[in-house]
Design an enzyme around this catalytic site. Structure first.
Site, PDB file in Angstrom:
ATOM      1  N   GLU A  38      14.744  32.142  18.594  1.00 26.50           N
ATOM      2  CA  GLU A  38      15.232  33.414  18.043  1.00 26.50           C
ATOM      3  C   GLU A  38      16.678  33.650  18.537  1.00 26.50           C
ATOM      4  OE1 GLU A  38      12.967  36.533  19.903  1.00 26.50           O
ATOM      5  OE2 GLU A  38      13.578  38.065  18.474  1.00 26.50           O
ATOM      6  N   LYS A 109      11.937  39.330  10.745  1.00 26.26           N
ATOM      7  CA  LYS A 109      10.924  39.696  11.751  1.00 26.26           C
ATOM      8  C   LYS A 109      10.277  41.045  11.420  1.00 26.26           C
ATOM      9  CE  LYS A 109      10.546  40.012  16.855  1.00 26.26           C
ATOM     10  NZ  LYS A 109      11.310  39.806  18.116  1.00 26.26           N
ATOM     11  N   CYS A 142       9.169  35.473  17.319  1.00 20.90           N
ATOM     12  CA  CYS A 142       8.731  35.964  18.627  1.00 20.90           C
ATOM     13  C   CYS A 142       7.511  36.897  18.556  1.00 20.90           C
ATOM     14  CB  CYS A 142       9.910  36.590  19.365  1.00 20.90           C
ATOM     15  SG  CYS A 142       9.664  36.509  21.167  1.00 20.90           S
ATOM     16  N   VAL A 169       9.387  36.885  26.699  1.00 22.87           N
ATOM     17  CA  VAL A 169       9.528  37.325  28.090  1.00 22.87           C
ATOM     18  C   VAL A 169       8.164  37.558  28.750  1.00 22.87           C
ATOM     19  CG1 VAL A 169      11.843  38.273  27.833  1.00 22.87           C
ATOM     20  CG2 VAL A 169       9.880  39.729  27.312  1.00 22.87           C
ATOM     21  N   MET A 170       7.136  37.764  27.946  1.00 21.84           N
ATOM     22  CA  MET A 170       5.769  37.908  28.489  1.00 21.84           C
ATOM     23  C   MET A 170       5.107  36.528  28.494  1.00 21.84           C
ATOM     24  SD  MET A 170       4.441  41.501  26.845  1.00 21.84           S
ATOM     25  CE  MET A 170       4.294  40.896  25.168  1.00 21.84           C
TER      26      MET A 170
HETATM   27  C1  ACM Z   1      10.557  39.173  21.497  1.00 21.01           C
HETATM   28  O1  ACM Z   1      10.000  39.511  20.455  1.00 21.01           O
HETATM   29  N1  ACM Z   1      11.789  38.713  21.494  1.00 21.01           N
HETATM   30  C2  ACM Z   1       9.838  39.230  22.792  1.00 21.01           C
END
Ligand code: ACM
Length: 261
Positions: A38, A109, A142, A169-170
């Protein structure tokens, strides 16, 4: 079909440097499709709409598209990559699919994560699928992963391979993809970024762990935190067969009349 991912640590705001690094990393890799993270050319932590706007580009033109299109003509590989897409006064967190024929598809997205909601417009195109080399392809960006409906919709539309560009990040997604791939009978190629961004009091550490998962939920490739390109040979036709055994078919057995709408 050879599919793969590029995992690296883009530098925020250094678009040309990120594009040049991408070319250096990808130039020697022969594949049919390679997924990039991304927002791979811009970085992630935009502090204002103005900052985002300055780095956004329209679909099918602009420096990022031109760079990736030129690279695809040299390598004969198709790339799925994340970019900030300008359309009029709206900016989407999008993925493009670009190959030697040109722009094959765009995905916007649908599920924005955290403060992306302050910057980007949520996707307005649903979940489109695209055909490349006779294989049906879907893209996600993501945080879309956390909604089973996202990949399910693509799989029901016939997608055999899900190209998932991420700035995770998770820690949950890489393992969750074993289930997402299995429950939908699809291949997943997930390209995450690595590194950290610390800007304006915002701190992100990206988890790497890019991977390729089979329709049986097998992790075919998973990496740690290294900068790398990984390519794996797959048979996309495996994703056309949704039978679990002689009595069960993943999709034909769905009880649509008893599920929540
Ligand atoms: C994300 O959607 N970039 C965590």
């Amino acid at each position: 079909m050879k599919v793969g991912f590029l995992q690296f640590d883009p530098v925020f705001g250094e678009k040309q440097e990120n594009l040049d690094r991408t070319t250096a990393l990808l130039a020697d890799h022969a594949a049919d499709i390679i997924v990039l993270p991304e927002l791979f050319a811009t970085g992630y932590t935009f502090l204002s709409p103005e900052e985002l706007s300055a780095l956004a580009e329209p679909a099918g033109s602009g420096p990022t598209y031109e760079h990736m299109y030129a690279l695809s003509r040299t390598t004969k590989c198709c790339y799925s990559y994340g970019f900030a897409e300008r359309d009029g006064d709206r900016i989407y967190n999008s993925a493009a699919l670009v190959g030697p024929p040109g722009l094959i598809g765009i995905y916007r997205k649908n599920h924005l994560f955290f403060e992306e909601k302050l910057l980007f417009t949520p996707g307005d195109m649903g979940f489109p699928v695209f055909t490349y080399k006779s294989v049906c392809i879907g893209m996600l960006v993501c945080y879309d992963w956390i909604y089973p409906e996202a990949m399910r919709t693509l799989a029901l539309k016939g997608a055999q391979i899900i190209l998932h560009g991420a700035n995770l990040v998770m820690p949950y997604c890489p393992d969750a993809h074993k289930t997402r791939a299995l429950e939908n009978g699809v291949f997943i190629v997930m390209a995450n970024r690595t590194g950290e961004e610390h800007r304006g009091g915002k701190d992100y550490t990206f988890i790497g762990s890019s991977e390729i998962v089979s329709p049986r939920g097998e992790i075919l490739v998973r990496v740690d935190q290294q900068t790398c390109v990984e390519v794996n040979e797959i048979d996309p036709d495996q994703a056309l067969d949704k039978r679990m055994n002689t009595c069960n078919d993943l999709f034909l057995d769905r009880r649509q009349n008893i599920y929540f709408k």
